[in-house]
Design a protein around this motif. Structure first.
Motif, mmCIF file in Angstrom:
data_model
loop_
_atom_site.group_PDB
_atom_site.id
_atom_site.type_symbol
_atom_site.label_atom_id
_atom_site.label_comp_id
_atom_site.label_asym_id
_atom_site.label_seq_id
_atom_site.Cartn_x
_atom_site.Cartn_y
_atom_site.Cartn_z
ATOM 1 N N LEU A 5 0.833 -1.197 0.000
ATOM 2 C CA LEU A 5 0.000 0.000 0.000
ATOM 3 C C LEU A 5 0.875 1.256 0.000
ATOM 4 C CD1 LEU A 5 -2.761 1.323 0.108
ATOM 5 C CD2 LEU A 5 -2.653 1.142 2.600
ATOM 6 N N GLY A 6 1.942 1.223 0.784
ATOM 7 C CA GLY A 6 2.871 2.347 0.800
ATOM 8 C C GLY A 6 3.524 2.552 -0.561
ATOM 9 N N GLY A 7 3.853 1.457 -1.233
ATOM 10 C CA GLY A 7 4.435 1.559 -2.570
ATOM 11 C C GLY A 7 3.470 2.165 -3.564
ATOM 12 N N VAL A 8 2.219 1.735 -3.491
ATOM 13 C CA VAL A 8 1.206 2.290 -4.396
ATOM 14 C C VAL A 8 1.038 3.785 -4.127
ATOM 15 C CG1 VAL A 8 -1.256 2.280 -4.957
ATOM 16 C CG2 VAL A 8 -0.021 0.118 -4.774
ATOM 17 N N LEU A 9 0.960 4.156 -2.861
ATOM 18 C CA LEU A 9 0.809 5.573 -2.534
ATOM 19 C C LEU A 9 2.017 6.383 -3.003
ATOM 20 C CD1 LEU A 9 -0.766 5.400 1.019
ATOM 21 C CD2 LEU A 9 -1.862 6.118 -1.107
ATOM 22 N N TYR A 10 3.211 5.813 -2.842
ATOM 23 C CA TYR A 10 4.434 6.503 -3.250
ATOM 24 C C TYR A 10 4.448 6.751 -4.761
ATOM 25 C CZ TYR A 10 9.350 7.285 -4.264
ATOM 26 O OH TYR A 10 10.519 7.803 -4.737
ATOM 27 N N PHE A 11 4.154 5.716 -5.536
ATOM 28 C CA PHE A 11 4.202 5.875 -6.988
ATOM 29 C C PHE A 11 3.028 6.707 -7.501
ATOM 30 C CE2 PHE A 11 7.034 2.189 -6.599
ATOM 31 C CZ PHE A 11 8.131 2.728 -7.245
ATOM 32 N N TRP A 12 1.878 6.626 -6.847
ATOM 33 C CA TRP A 12 0.751 7.475 -7.223
ATOM 34 C C TRP A 12 1.108 8.939 -6.986
ATOM 35 C CZ3 TRP A 12 -2.065 10.702 -3.977
ATOM 36 C CH2 TRP A 12 -3.161 11.311 -4.562
ATOM 37 N N TRP A 13 1.643 9.229 -5.813
ATOM 38 C CA TRP A 13 2.022 10.599 -5.470
ATOM 39 C C TRP A 13 3.112 11.107 -6.412
ATOM 40 C CZ3 TRP A 13 6.710 12.556 -3.630
ATOM 41 C CH2 TRP A 13 6.665 13.883 -3.205
ATOM 42 N N VAL A 36 3.949 -1.237 -8.840
ATOM 43 C CA VAL A 36 4.240 -2.034 -7.645
ATOM 44 C C VAL A 36 4.181 -3.525 -7.967
ATOM 45 C CG1 VAL A 36 3.402 -2.623 -5.339
ATOM 46 C CG2 VAL A 36 3.563 -0.240 -6.034
ATOM 47 N N VAL A 37 3.198 -3.945 -8.746
ATOM 48 C CA VAL A 37 3.101 -5.360 -9.127
ATOM 49 C C VAL A 37 4.339 -5.767 -9.916
ATOM 50 C CG1 VAL A 37 1.834 -7.004 -10.578
ATOM 51 C CG2 VAL A 37 0.598 -5.494 -9.027
ATOM 52 N N GLY A 38 4.786 -4.920 -10.829
ATOM 53 C CA GLY A 38 5.998 -5.227 -11.598
ATOM 54 C C GLY A 38 7.228 -5.328 -10.727
ATOM 55 N N LEU A 39 7.364 -4.465 -9.745
ATOM 56 C CA LEU A 39 8.517 -4.528 -8.850
ATOM 57 C C LEU A 39 8.470 -5.782 -7.965
ATOM 58 C CD1 LEU A 39 8.856 -0.794 -7.819
ATOM 59 C CD2 LEU A 39 10.382 -2.108 -9.297
ATOM 60 N N VAL A 40 7.282 -6.155 -7.526
ATOM 61 C CA VAL A 40 7.144 -7.387 -6.731
ATOM 62 C C VAL A 40 7.510 -8.591 -7.592
ATOM 63 C CG1 VAL A 40 5.468 -8.902 -5.598
ATOM 64 C CG2 VAL A 40 5.476 -6.463 -5.100
ATOM 65 N N ASP A 41 7.059 -8.609 -8.842
ATOM 66 C CA ASP A 41 7.410 -9.708 -9.740
ATOM 67 C C ASP A 41 8.910 -9.781 -9.979
ATOM 68 O OD1 ASP A 41 4.821 -10.533 -9.962
ATOM 69 O OD2 ASP A 41 4.460 -9.583 -11.907
ATOM 70 N N LEU A 42 9.546 -8.644 -10.173
ATOM 71 C CA LEU A 42 11.001 -8.651 -10.354
ATOM 72 C C LEU A 42 11.706 -9.223 -9.128
ATOM 73 C CD1 LEU A 42 11.806 -5.255 -12.089
ATOM 74 C CD2 LEU A 42 12.169 -7.542 -12.998
#
Length: 51
Positions: A5-13, A36-42
């Motif tokens: 959630l923090g990652g999504v908020l960070y990239f959204w912001w 965020v999904v792409g970074l988790v997959d990596l």
């Protein structure tokens, strides 16, 4: 889960600030989620160094 959630908020912001607010924040949410999904997959596919 809070980290995701923090990652999504960070990239959204980040998108919102870089675009200067010219695009509605609601329209930027899918891009943040996909990032965020792409970074988790990596992280899952990349081998970890053993040493």
């Amino acid at each position: 889960m809070p980290i995701l959630l923090g990652g999504v908020l960070y990239f959204w912001w980040g998108q919102y600030m870089l675009l200067g607010g010219h695009i509605a924040g609601r329209n930027l949410l899918p891009g943040a989620v996909v990032t965020v999904v792409g970074l988790v997959d990596l992280r899952w596919f990349m081998p970890t160094p053993r040493g």
